[in-house]
Design a protein around this motif. Sequence first.
Motif, PDB file in Angstrom:
ATOM      1  N   SER A  28       0.837  -1.201   0.000  1.00 56.14           N
ATOM      2  CA  SER A  28       0.000   0.000   0.000  1.00 56.14           C
ATOM      3  C   SER A  28       0.869   1.247   0.000  1.00 56.14           C
ATOM      4  CB  SER A  28      -0.954  -0.023   1.199  1.00 56.14           C
ATOM      5  OG  SER A  28      -0.510   0.813   2.218  1.00 56.14           O
ATOM      6  N   ASN A  29       0.307   2.309  -0.531  1.00 56.10           N
ATOM      7  CA  ASN A  29       1.015   3.578  -0.624  1.00 56.10           C
ATOM      8  C   ASN A  29       0.322   4.606   0.275  1.00 56.10           C
ATOM      9  OD1 ASN A  29       2.787   5.529  -1.497  1.00 56.10           O
ATOM     10  ND2 ASN A  29       1.675   5.954  -3.379  1.00 56.10           N
ATOM     11  N   GLY A  30      -0.108   4.179   1.465  1.00 52.15           N
ATOM     12  CA  GLY A  30      -0.789   5.067   2.388  1.00 52.15           C
ATOM     13  C   GLY A  30      -2.278   4.815   2.407  1.00 52.15           C
ATOM     14  N   GLU A  31      -3.007   5.715   3.062  1.00 50.62           N
ATOM     15  CA  GLU A  31      -4.456   5.592   3.209  1.00 50.62           C
ATOM     16  C   GLU A  31      -5.119   6.931   2.925  1.00 50.62           C
ATOM     17  OE1 GLU A  31      -5.043   4.457   7.266  1.00 50.62           O
ATOM     18  OE2 GLU A  31      -4.601   2.349   6.880  1.00 50.62           O
ATOM     19  N   THR A  32      -6.379   6.864   2.557  1.00 45.37           N
ATOM     20  CA  THR A  32      -7.206   8.058   2.421  1.00 45.37           C
ATOM     21  C   THR A  32      -8.473   7.802   3.217  1.00 45.37           C
ATOM     22  OG1 THR A  32      -6.352   8.472   0.201  1.00 45.37           O
ATOM     23  CG2 THR A  32      -8.389   9.587   0.801  1.00 45.37           C
ATOM     24  N   ASP A  33      -8.734   8.625   4.233  1.00 47.47           N
ATOM     25  CA  ASP A  33      -9.925   8.436   5.060  1.00 47.47           C
ATOM     26  C   ASP A  33     -11.067   9.314   4.561  1.00 47.47           C
ATOM     27  OD1 ASP A  33      -9.240  10.982   5.930  1.00 47.47           O
ATOM     28  OD2 ASP A  33      -8.658  10.337   7.935  1.00 47.47           O
ATOM     29  N   MET A  34     -12.219   9.217   5.254  1.00 47.41           N
ATOM     30  CA  MET A  34     -13.393   9.966   4.808  1.00 47.41           C
ATOM     31  C   MET A  34     -13.196  11.467   4.909  1.00 47.41           C
ATOM     32  SD  MET A  34     -16.991   8.197   5.034  1.00 47.41           S
ATOM     33  CE  MET A  34     -17.361   7.935   6.723  1.00 47.41           C
ATOM     34  N   GLU A  39     -12.644  16.491   1.899  1.00 49.97           N
ATOM     35  CA  GLU A  39     -11.858  17.677   1.542  1.00 49.97           C
ATOM     36  C   GLU A  39     -11.600  17.730   0.036  1.00 49.97           C
ATOM     37  OE1 GLU A  39      -7.579  19.132   2.900  1.00 49.97           O
ATOM     38  OE2 GLU A  39      -8.913  18.679   4.585  1.00 49.97           O
ATOM     39  N   MET A  40     -11.270  16.578  -0.558  1.00 49.18           N
ATOM     40  CA  MET A  40     -11.033  16.516  -1.998  1.00 49.18           C
ATOM     41  C   MET A  40     -12.289  16.876  -2.777  1.00 49.18           C
ATOM     42  SD  MET A  40      -8.809  13.086  -2.648  1.00 49.18           S
ATOM     43  CE  MET A  40      -8.221  12.333  -1.156  1.00 49.18           C
ATOM     44  N   ILE A  41     -13.426  16.308  -2.352  1.00 50.02           N
ATOM     45  CA  ILE A  41     -14.694  16.574  -3.030  1.00 50.02           C
ATOM     46  C   ILE A  41     -15.063  18.048  -2.895  1.00 50.02           C
ATOM     47  CG2 ILE A  41     -17.173  16.075  -3.037  1.00 50.02           C
ATOM     48  CD1 ILE A  41     -16.377  13.197  -2.086  1.00 50.02           C
ATOM     49  N   LEU A  47     -19.399  22.765  -2.514  1.00 51.51           N
ATOM     50  CA  LEU A  47     -19.778  22.379  -1.151  1.00 51.51           C
ATOM     51  C   LEU A  47     -18.603  22.564  -0.193  1.00 51.51           C
ATOM     52  CD1 LEU A  47     -21.620  19.051  -2.013  1.00 51.51           C
ATOM     53  CD2 LEU A  47     -22.671  21.253  -1.493  1.00 51.51           C
ATOM     54  N   THR A  48     -18.913  22.681   1.085  1.00 45.84           N
ATOM     55  CA  THR A  48     -17.849  22.738   2.092  1.00 45.84           C
ATOM     56  C   THR A  48     -17.408  21.318   2.425  1.00 45.84           C
ATOM     57  OG1 THR A  48     -19.328  22.565   3.997  1.00 45.84           O
ATOM     58  CG2 THR A  48     -18.913  24.797   3.117  1.00 45.84           C
ATOM     59  N   ASP A  49     -16.223  21.182   3.019  1.00 43.27           N
ATOM     60  CA  ASP A  49     -15.760  19.847   3.391  1.00 43.27           C
ATOM     61  C   ASP A  49     -16.657  19.232   4.462  1.00 43.27           C
ATOM     62  OD1 ASP A  49     -14.760  21.683   5.214  1.00 43.27           O
ATOM     63  OD2 ASP A  49     -12.865  20.635   5.498  1.00 43.27           O
ATOM     64  N   THR A  50     -17.250  20.050   5.318  1.00 41.42           N
ATOM     65  CA  THR A  50     -18.188  19.552   6.334  1.00 41.42           C
ATOM     66  C   THR A  50     -19.430  18.979   5.678  1.00 41.42           C
ATOM     67  OG1 THR A  50     -17.386  21.249   7.843  1.00 41.42           O
ATOM     68  CG2 THR A  50     -19.441  20.162   8.432  1.00 41.42           C
ATOM     69  N   ASP A  51     -19.954  19.650   4.664  1.00 44.37           N
ATOM     70  CA  ASP A  51     -21.121  19.143   3.937  1.00 44.37           C
ATOM     71  C   ASP A  51     -20.784  17.817   3.245  1.00 44.37           C
ATOM     72  OD1 ASP A  51     -22.695  21.319   4.660  1.00 44.37           O
ATOM     73  OD2 ASP A  51     -22.200  22.443   2.835  1.00 44.37           O
ATOM     74  N   CYS A  52     -19.638  17.766   2.606  1.00 47.04           N
ATOM     75  CA  CYS A  52     -19.218  16.542   1.905  1.00 47.04           C
ATOM     76  C   CYS A  52     -19.040  15.393   2.885  1.00 47.04           C
ATOM     77  CB  CYS A  52     -17.927  16.790   1.133  1.00 47.04           C
ATOM     78  SG  CYS A  52     -18.109  17.940  -0.235  1.00 47.04           S
ATOM     79  N   TYR A  53     -18.441  15.685   4.039  1.00 43.51           N
ATOM     80  CA  TYR A  53     -18.245  14.646   5.055  1.00 43.51           C
ATOM     81  C   TYR A  53     -19.597  14.126   5.535  1.00 43.51           C
ATOM     82  CZ  TYR A  53     -16.609  12.209   9.202  1.00 43.51           C
ATOM     83  OH  TYR A  53     -16.355  11.248  10.151  1.00 43.51           O
TER      84      TYR A  53
END
Length: 127
Positions: A28-34, A39-41, A47-53
């Motif tokens: 693996s080359n690391g992880e990406t969490d929700m 934040e990416m979305i 949208l804000t990152d809070t809305d996306c989360y």
Amino acid sequence: MPIKFKTLPRKNPQDMVAPEKFYAAAVSNGETDMEALAEMIAYQSTLTDTDCYAVLRSLEHNIINELKQGRIVKLGSLGNFQVSISSEGKETPEEVSAANVTKCRIIFRPGKKLRHLMGNLSYLKAS
């Protein structure tokens, strides 16, 4: 970017006295969490990152609830989730009951875009 792999020895489970063979295993080359996905979305939308989360957490919650109901969850070109069970074999259909269920698991069937991705990956042996 290529997928890195390392070499691992493995025995043949059908012939334990046979010599080990070596196989490639993905590293693996690391992880990406929700939070990172949110934040990416958010960066790619209005949208804000809070809305996306919040949407991602809601998606997680709803997928779990739908799977509990025995439904197949279809996420478009991403793929489908489905519950599968295993049970003990019985001689007659009448003998089979919920008590015979020995294992359950979630099956993920990748959609067209993910299947296409799998055919176009490159690999690099990790040093």
